[in-house]
Design an enzyme around this catalytic site. Sequence first.
Site, PDB file in Angstrom:
ATOM      1  N   HIS A 190      25.966  49.431  27.551  1.00 15.00           N
ATOM      2  CA  HIS A 190      26.259  50.670  28.420  1.00 15.00           C
ATOM      3  C   HIS A 190      25.485  51.625  28.018  1.00 15.00           C
ATOM      4  O   HIS A 190      25.406  52.660  29.064  1.00 15.00           O
ATOM      5  CB  HIS A 190      27.940  50.621  28.438  1.00 15.00           C
ATOM      6  CG  HIS A 190      28.342  51.685  27.202  1.00 15.00           C
ATOM      7  ND1 HIS A 190      29.052  51.119  26.289  1.00 15.00           N
ATOM      8  CD2 HIS A 190      28.534  53.072  27.156  1.00 15.00           C
ATOM      9  CE1 HIS A 190      29.408  52.122  25.361  1.00 15.00           C
ATOM     10  NE2 HIS A 190      29.148  53.128  26.226  1.00 15.00           N
ATOM     11  N   ASP A 235      29.058  44.259  24.062  1.00 13.84           N
ATOM     12  CA  ASP A 235      28.355  45.471  24.747  1.00 13.84           C
ATOM     13  C   ASP A 235      26.968  45.888  23.656  1.00 13.84           C
ATOM     14  O   ASP A 235      27.053  46.795  22.865  1.00 13.84           O
ATOM     15  CB  ASP A 235      29.481  46.569  24.454  1.00 13.84           C
ATOM     16  CG  ASP A 235      28.945  47.675  25.288  1.00 13.84           C
ATOM     17  OD1 ASP A 235      27.882  47.916  25.748  1.00 13.84           O
ATOM     18  OD2 ASP A 235      29.779  48.587  25.574  1.00 13.84           O
ATOM     19  N   SER A 249      28.763  55.726  20.810  1.00 13.15           N
ATOM     20  CA  SER A 249      28.617  54.366  21.376  1.00 13.15           C
ATOM     21  C   SER A 249      27.060  54.027  20.868  1.00 13.15           C
ATOM     22  O   SER A 249      26.098  54.846  20.886  1.00 13.15           O
ATOM     23  CB  SER A 249      28.611  54.584  22.797  1.00 13.15           C
ATOM     24  OG  SER A 249      29.709  54.221  23.308  1.00 13.15           O
TER      25      SER A 249
HETATM   26  N1  ARG Z   1      34.910  53.354  27.062  1.00 14.53           N
HETATM   27  C1  ARG Z   1      33.403  53.278  26.639  1.00 14.53           C
HETATM   28  C2  ARG Z   1      32.938  54.647  26.499  1.00 14.53           C
HETATM   29  O1  ARG Z   1      33.428  55.801  26.610  1.00 14.53           O
HETATM   30  C3  ARG Z   1      32.678  52.323  27.033  1.00 14.53           C
HETATM   31  C4  ARG Z   1      32.305  52.769  28.630  1.00 14.53           C
HETATM   32  C5  ARG Z   1      31.232  51.748  29.257  1.00 14.53           C
HETATM   33  N2  ARG Z   1      32.094  50.647  29.986  1.00 14.53           N
HETATM   34  C6  ARG Z   1      32.714  50.715  31.446  1.00 14.53           C
HETATM   35  N3  ARG Z   1      33.154  49.610  31.959  1.00 14.53           N
HETATM   36  N4  ARG Z   1      32.364  51.960  31.970  1.00 14.53           N
HETATM   37  O2  ARG Z   1      31.822  54.834  26.743  1.00 14.53           O
HETATM   38  N1  ASP Z   2      32.423  54.463  24.431  1.00 15.00           N
HETATM   39  C1  ASP Z   2      32.012  56.006  23.973  1.00 15.00           C
HETATM   40  C2  ASP Z   2      30.483  55.858  24.203  1.00 15.00           C
HETATM   41  O1  ASP Z   2      30.010  55.907  25.142  1.00 15.00           O
HETATM   42  C3  ASP Z   2      32.505  55.751  22.649  1.00 15.00           C
HETATM   43  C4  ASP Z   2      33.997  56.468  22.641  1.00 15.00           C
HETATM   44  O2  ASP Z   2      34.153  57.401  23.527  1.00 15.00           O
HETATM   45  O3  ASP Z   2      34.603  55.749  21.649  1.00 15.00           O
HETATM   46  O4  ASP Z   2      29.886  56.946  23.347  1.00 15.00           O
END
Ligand code: ARG
Ligand code: ASP
Length: 765
Positions: free
Chosen positions: A91, A227, A646
């Site tokens: 991502h 990921d 991330s």
């Molecule tokens: N929640 C994670 C972060 O904040 C992963 C986000 C990417 N994945 C998604 N389905 N949007 O960045």
């Molecule tokens: N998914 C998040 C990021 O993109 C990490 C988190 O918020 O825990 O940095």
Amino acid sequence: MKLFNSFKVVFLISVMSITAVLPAIAGEGMWLPLLLKAFNEEEMQEMGMKMTAEDIYSVNQGSLKDAIVHFGGFCTAEVVSDQGLLLTNHHCGYSEIQSHSTLQSNYLRDGFWAGNVGEELPNPGLFARFIDRIIDVSEIVLEGTSEASTDADRQAIIKQNIAAYESTVTLGTGEGIQVKPFFNTNQYFAFVTVTYDDVRLVGAPPESIGKFGADTDNWEWPRHTGDFAFFRIYAGPNNEPAGYSPENKPYSPKHHLPISLDGVEEGDFTLIFGFPGRTNQYLPSFAIEQTLNVLNPAKIEIRDNALEVVGKAMREDPAIKLKYASKFASIANYWKKWIGESLGLEKTGAIEKKKTFESELIKRDPAAQAVLDAFQQLYAQREVSAKVTDYFSEIAGRNVEMLRVAGLAKRLVSAMENGGEEAYTGFAGRLKPYLTNLYKNYDATVDQAVFTRLMGLYQSNLDSKYVPASLSGDINGLGSRIYASSAFASGERVMELLEMSPDQAVNAMKSDPAYRFYQEMSDKYQESASSQYDEISIQLDSLQSIYMKMQMDAFPERKFWPDANSTMRVTYGQVNGYAPKDGVWYNPVTHLDGMVAKYVPDDYEFDVADKLLELYDSKDYGSYATAEGKIPVCFLGSNHTTGGNSGSPAIDAYGNLIGLNFDRVWEGTMSDINYDKSICRNIMVDARYILFIVDKFAGATHLIDEMDLVHPKAGLMNGSNKSQSIDGQSQCCDQGSACCNQSQSCCNQKKGLFKRRKKCCNTKS
Ligand code: ARG
Ligand code: ASP
């Protein structure tokens, strides 16, 4: 307002509260790498770490920090080979993967694997930034501030001191310096950085692996998302930072992370190294009340609507789906996070906890009462303007793309009006690549539908004094008129504007209907809300600075960590499950079996590639399976992380990579405001899953050969560090380090972080 004076706060000039005594709650905290020795080393070693603070961060020799980069300024990545191979999240590289994709060769859908370095794909604008050294400059930056009579004076002195300091630092090619405030301007650190601008895409799994579970599983456990993606840093002839050139060579790093094949089990020590973006751990209860009751609900409602409109268009047309995939995921990401955050704040009684803390603080320092009263008043005064600010920035600054561009055009016009042609041309040059990318994934019909829906909310949810007159009539008709004639609803026309002479372009922009509408919205926002919001925010910032110091002084037995601010941090914890609710325990490890159990053929979130199903059926797992013969996918830890972490490496007790951080669990998303050790967990992809996919699924064995795979636990099996053989094949040179194959033997490391250990050398060489 003179908050600093009114509360008679004397700012500490140098490092504060280094004298902390009580252990922090292990798990909480995002620590500065250069202070680990003073604050954390002992506790980390008690938790199982075998390294020293110097192994993690050193300015004199290679250390773990030399393998960690800020990836594009928004994620973290780490070097995993001696040829600059970078590992980060799928991502994090999503928009790069998307930008190389077309409907015919769709790397999002099918994955991408460069067969050799010649096939690796450049990404203009993407950078990898190392931290060369971190310096405590608090004394220099805060010099003279105790004599400041107003907040503005104090700010001015600080600004001057920073500029004076920066001018004394000599910087080499690609180096930069950033001075950043910590503990709400009570401390300052300088970061000397080295930035590499040629970063190429090496490999990425298909979305059915890299984004498995997509938005349904996002922020959730149990998780089965692979990921990850690989990039590579390229450098000039002498390994120096250089802009993109076909002549550039793979970068040779000071350190790269070996990768452990031994996996994790509950209780194992874990360390996360990276660039967490922002936390707000030390706010008063009033701030949290407002987030929970007013601001989160407002933002959630706006994004509910944007997602509904965009999602519908994506389901109806595959070309729209490809164009909007990255945008949709990004809107959905924080939408879902805010929902989880609010639930978590409620469930853990965050406001009550803060109030209890505040009463204790007042007992220890009665002056806190006045500070808290002032907070209460200021937060109440700022409430409406804060909500309007969120509306304006979410709608005009983000979700309606035509208006976002009109906003940039407005800045371009003021560049011309204030700085003349030179300022205009400079800014226009920087905008071009950004806008080219934006319009590549733009569809005016979808954007117009978002406009109509969100303007309806703006008009109905805000008091009329905040709403521009144009929105009082027929919003549908307004949208049709603007989108039919504005240049900002068409990428080609925007590019034409940028080709005109600055004078002509400015005239054309100023008479454009989208520009004029944006101007009207922005004027209304400025006059009714923004100046009030800004003014109170400055006061709140000053008060928070005072409050921060008050908390640190009143609780000398507590170890304080500075809120995240996109600077390099270390966090540590253990592999750990948790109880999401009464009577339920979540194990900290998931397996391929669980992914196959979630499989829904052809589903856009839960499809599984045929090749992966075949590998699952034939159990062709190579050396990547657990002792029980399963392929691990993700695992949980009690490491305190946030957005920006991330792509951060999860590192074992010895300094080897065991996983890749990418998310947090639903029940713990409130960790940015109110970390709770019992349920805040970070989610990582298991390194063995990454290797399994690269090797068995993608057949990219050249990448496997490029990385150093080690068996840190093998030497521990009988508690010795002596050479021994495992599977009758290999011998392990040292505790925590490599195990060799038959044609290799152990020899001394000559350079790098693990000098005192042995490594495997080819017997022939
Ligand atoms: N929640 C994670 C972060 O904040 C992963 C986000 C990417 N994945 C998604 N389905 N949007 O960045
Ligand atoms: N998914 C998040 C990021 O993109 C990490 C988190 O918020 O825990 O940095």
